[in-house]
Design an enzyme around this catalytic site. Structure first.
Site, PDB file in Angstrom:
ATOM      1  CB  CYS A   2      37.695  28.830  48.691  1.00  0.00           C
ATOM      2  SG  CYS A   2      39.392  28.388  48.981  1.00  0.00           S
ATOM      3  CD1 TRP A  74      42.576  30.871  43.696  1.00  0.00           C
ATOM      4  CD2 TRP A  74      43.611  31.284  45.631  1.00  0.00           C
ATOM      5  NE1 TRP A  74      43.579  31.786  43.447  1.00  0.00           N
ATOM      6  CE2 TRP A  74      44.232  32.054  44.618  1.00  0.00           C
ATOM      7  CE3 TRP A  74      44.106  31.392  46.931  1.00  0.00           C
ATOM      8  CZ2 TRP A  74      45.308  32.907  44.856  1.00  0.00           C
ATOM      9  CZ3 TRP A  74      45.174  32.241  47.170  1.00  0.00           C
ATOM     10  CH2 TRP A  74      45.756  32.983  46.139  1.00  0.00           C
ATOM     11  CG  ASN A 100      35.396  29.639  51.216  1.00  0.00           C
ATOM     12  OD1 ASN A 100      35.661  28.568  50.685  1.00  0.00           O
ATOM     13  ND2 ASN A 100      34.539  30.500  50.698  1.00  0.00           N
ATOM     14  CD  GLU A 485      42.855  49.626  37.525  1.00  0.00           C
ATOM     15  OE1 GLU A 485      43.576  49.381  38.498  1.00  0.00           O
ATOM     16  OE2 GLU A 485      41.975  48.834  37.142  1.00  0.00           O
ATOM     17  CE  LYS A 489      41.980  45.660  35.640  1.00  0.00           C
ATOM     18  NZ  LYS A 489      41.898  46.232  36.871  1.00  0.00           N
ATOM     19  CD  GLU A 492      44.185  42.744  37.688  1.00  0.00           C
ATOM     20  OE1 GLU A 492      43.818  42.546  38.843  1.00  0.00           O
ATOM     21  OE2 GLU A 492      43.565  43.516  36.913  1.00  0.00           O
ATOM     22  CG  HIS A 508      64.425  59.827  38.972  1.00  0.00           C
ATOM     23  ND1 HIS A 508      65.567  60.523  39.295  1.00  0.00           N
ATOM     24  CD2 HIS A 508      63.460  60.757  38.793  1.00  0.00           C
ATOM     25  CE1 HIS A 508      65.285  61.817  39.332  1.00  0.00           C
ATOM     26  NE2 HIS A 508      64.014  61.986  39.024  1.00  0.00           N
ATOM     27  CE  LYS A 607      35.392  41.042  40.898  1.00  0.00           C
ATOM     28  NZ  LYS A 607      36.102  42.123  40.166  1.00  0.00           N
TER      29      LYS A 607
HETATM   30  C1  G6P Z   1      41.843  41.178  44.007  1.00  0.00           C
HETATM   31  C2  G6P Z   1      41.117  41.403  42.681  1.00  0.00           C
HETATM   32  C3  G6P Z   1      41.310  42.845  42.224  1.00  0.00           C
HETATM   33  C4  G6P Z   1      40.846  43.808  43.312  1.00  0.00           C
HETATM   34  C5  G6P Z   1      41.536  43.523  44.643  1.00  0.00           C
HETATM   35  C6  G6P Z   1      40.884  44.310  45.771  1.00  0.00           C
HETATM   36  O1  G6P Z   1      43.204  41.272  43.806  1.00  0.00           O
HETATM   37  O2  G6P Z   1      41.605  40.515  41.710  1.00  0.00           O
HETATM   38  O3  G6P Z   1      40.561  43.069  41.050  1.00  0.00           O
HETATM   39  O4  G6P Z   1      41.124  45.112  42.915  1.00  0.00           O
HETATM   40  O5  G6P Z   1      41.420  42.138  44.981  1.00  0.00           O
HETATM   41  O6  G6P Z   1      39.567  43.848  45.905  1.00  0.00           O
HETATM   42  P1  G6P Z   1      38.391  44.666  46.535  1.00  0.00           P
HETATM   43  O7  G6P Z   1      37.200  43.761  46.423  1.00  0.00           O
HETATM   44  O8  G6P Z   1      38.778  44.929  47.947  1.00  0.00           O
HETATM   45  O9  G6P Z   1      38.252  45.916  45.759  1.00  0.00           O
END
Ligand code: G6P
Length: 612
Positions: A2, A74, A100, A485, A489, A492, A508, A607
């Site tokens: 939010c 959210w 929030n 990672e 990506k 996501e 495995h 985010k």
């Molecule tokens: C959320 C975001 C990710 C991020 C994670 C950790 O899931 O979508 O992109 O890596 O939070 O966030 P931070 O701000 O703690 O790195």
């Protein structure tokens, strides 16, 4: 998660609020709304869906008022719909509130308030809070701020709130416990927001509220007090250093693409002033008082969530190898609840782009309670993590708006490289080794740029895989987290199921999935594991899997086996995870765009995850 925005001043708040909500869109949301005080009236417009839908609604039935609040929701309690969208009103219709966080005792409070004759219109925990404030305010001879303070004393949970009252059109109250709030101090006007992005175009002077603070704002000034202790506090006005351009797309189609491209300089920004060319050692000023404590610790935990956790995994490899440290990496959501052996001799390094992730902050608090030294690696200046840790390092990657983290990740790795070099040199890392890593880092910008210049090549590869439903990413050592990672990506933003594994683990389990429909991305630098990874590539080939190999030298054997080869500059092996990350980010980006996905605001993702 939010987002909150608020304005109190001489101007009409509506365009400021709507623009602020647009700035907050990146956080992820499912509905949006605004409320203004106009004379004795509280006007509310709210709607499920995008801020643009809300804007159309406001255009059709305009509202105005120089005191207003806005919110992007959210959903946590109650489905995302028009009714559950914020702002919420109390039973009198005079108080409007945005929130929030999560009110954990909302059921108990709801029952008590229902007993007092209050009827609820929504399923939200937030309505419970505004009804509680309203019940206290209407029920007795009590001021608006005292009513807010009294209500907050009964609340269990996390909140960042802003509340306005038609009885006092020149006043706005904000309060924080667990969900960040920033107060922008303009000339005779105030701006409130859950992060600085809606404020920066109006003023760079801000005050960060701490947990347990509440601010009473009028057009003439503000007063900040502690909710529980009931005394006033003076807070410094701080300056935001970045420009408005930093939070605009500047010609790129998406923030994510802009941020991928920024890596040609952001990694160097992270290193600037910290990596000494002459003596081949690093100097991290933020850790200056704690260097001996950290390097001599018997046990170091790295904790984080999401992409930051992947950077932490790479950090552990580096600190072990170069500084001989004993390091464990834990998801913050796990560390906060497990019986970890954290004591005053432990060092806990928390990594977070936003510095506001609830689980990461909870782990830091737990570590502090156990007497451990806490170190923050964080991108957002002034964030809760930066303020609550004992010491730390800013990544200096600039504001990251795209939900999928990109430039923050490579900068986090760069910070770990600096740490490994600094501690390593103190613990006997040879000058030659340090020089090798330093040289590679100091030249990284141009190598990253050369990869960015080949974005079309990655697009051509992406085009061939847009119809697939699964992807596997494999790597070893430092490149295992880079594989994780890469997979993250892709899933996501393109919604293609993707898994990362240590390459040798393929046998495995994941090998059972390999057939002609399964693309496998291999991270295959020419290090001591190359031959072994090549053997894994052969195993995939034998089962007709489709191979994308990212390597630093395309030799004949690999050329024979791989369907696609992405060759990155051959530099020092420790920077391979950074360099290989760039094409993997571009691959995910292009796949998502070709599949028509909303790259900057992927479905269901936020985010910054500020609730559990
Ligand atoms: C959320 C975001 C990710 C991020 C994670 C950790 O899931 O979508 O992109 O890596 O939070 O966030 P931070 O701000 O703690 O790195």
């Amino acid at each position: 998660m939010c987002g909150i925005v608020g304005y109190l001043g001489d101007k009409d708040s509506v365009p400021i609020l709507l623009n602020g909500l647009r700035r907050l869109e990146y956080r992820g949301y499912d509905s949006a709304g605004i409320a203004t005080i106009d004379g004795e009236n509280v006007n509310v417009v709210k709607k499920k869906g995008k801020v643009s839908t809300l804007c159309t609604l406001v255009e059709d039935s305009p509202i105005r008022g120089s005191n207003g609040i806005g919110h992007t929701r959210w959903a946590t309690h109650g489905e995302p719909n028009d009714v559950n969208a914020h702002p919420h009103l109390d039973h009198s219709g005079k108080l409007a509130l945005v929130h929030n966080g999560i009110i954990e005792n909302h059921n108990t409070l709801r029952q008590i308030l229902s007993g007092n004759g209050i009827t609820f219109k929504t399923e939200t925990d937030t309505e419970v809070l505004v009804q509680l404030i309203g019940d206290i305010y209407e029920g007795g001879d009590i001021s608006f701020e005292d009513a807010v303070q009294a209500a907050l004393s009964e609340v269990v949970g996390a909140y960042g709130i802003v509340v306005v009252n038609a009885d006092e059109p020149d006043k706005m109250i904000m309060a924080r416990m667990g969900s960040p709030l920033v107060l922008g101090v303009g000339e005779g006007e105030y701006f409130v927001a859950s992060d600085a992005s809606p404020i920066i175009e109006h003023t760079r002077n801000v005050i960060y509220l701490d947990d347990g603070d509440m601010a009473i704002i009028t057009r003439d000034g503000h007063n900040i007090k502690r909710i529980a202790e009931n005394h006033n506090v003076t807070k410094q006005v701080e300056r935001i250093e970045y420009n408005i351009e930093a939070i605009e797309k500047e010609g790129y189609d998406h923030f994510m693409l802009k941020e991928i491209h920024e890596q040609a300089h952001t990694i160097t920004d992270t290193l600037r002033g910290r990596l000494k060319k002459d003596g081949y050692h690093a100097h991290l000023g933020g850790l200056a008082d704690y260097i001996n404590h950290i390097e001599s610790t018997k046990m170091c935990y790295i904790t984080a969530c999401g992409t930051s956790w992947h950077a932490g995994l790479i950090g552990a490899y580096l600190l072990e190898e170069y500084a001989g440290m004993n390091v464990k990496v834990e998801y913050a959501s796990e560390l906060r609840y497990r019986k970890a052996m954290i004591n005053p001799e432990t060092v806990v390094i928390a990594v977070s782009q936003s510095g506001e992730t609830a689980d990461t902050l909870a782990s830091v608090r737990k570590a502090k309670e156990a007497g451990a030294l806490t170190v923050g690696i964080c991108n957002v200046v002034g964030s809760t993590l930066a303020r609550e840790t004992d010491c730390g390092i800013y990544t200096h990657a600039g504001p990251e708006i795209g939900v999928a983290s990109t430039k923050a990740f490579t900068s986090q790795i760069a910070v770990f490289m600096l740490m490994a070099l600094q501690f390593g040199r103190q613990k006997g890392l040879s000058l030659a080794e340090a020089k090798g890593v330093s040289d590679a880092l100091l030249n990284i910008g141009k190598h990253v740029q050369s990869l960015l210049d080949r974005s079309d090549e990655i697009y051509d590869i992406a085009e061939q895989f847009t119809g697939v439903n699964n992807f596997l990413y494999l790597g070893r050592g430092l490149n295992f987290p880079a594989a994780l990672e890469g997979a993250l990506k892709l899933k996501e933003i393109s919604y293609i199921h993707a898994e990362g594994y240590p390459a040798a683990e393929m046998k495995h389990g994941p090998i059972a999935l390999i057939d002609e429909k399964m693309p496998v991305v291999f991270l295959a630098p020419h290090d001591q594991t190359y031959e072994k990874v090549l053997a894994n590539i052969q195993e995939v080939k034998a089962r007709k899997g489709r191979i994308i190999a990212v390597t630093d030298r395309a030799e004949n054997e690999l050329i024979k086996l791989a369907d696609h080869i992405i060759e990155v500059p051959r530099v020092h092996r420790v920077v391979f995870p950074i360099l290989s990350t760039i094409p993997l980010q571009l691959l995910a980006y292009h796949m998502a765009v070709i599949r028509g996905c909303d790259v900057d605001q992927p479905r269901n993702l936020a985010k910054s995850v500020t609730v559990e």
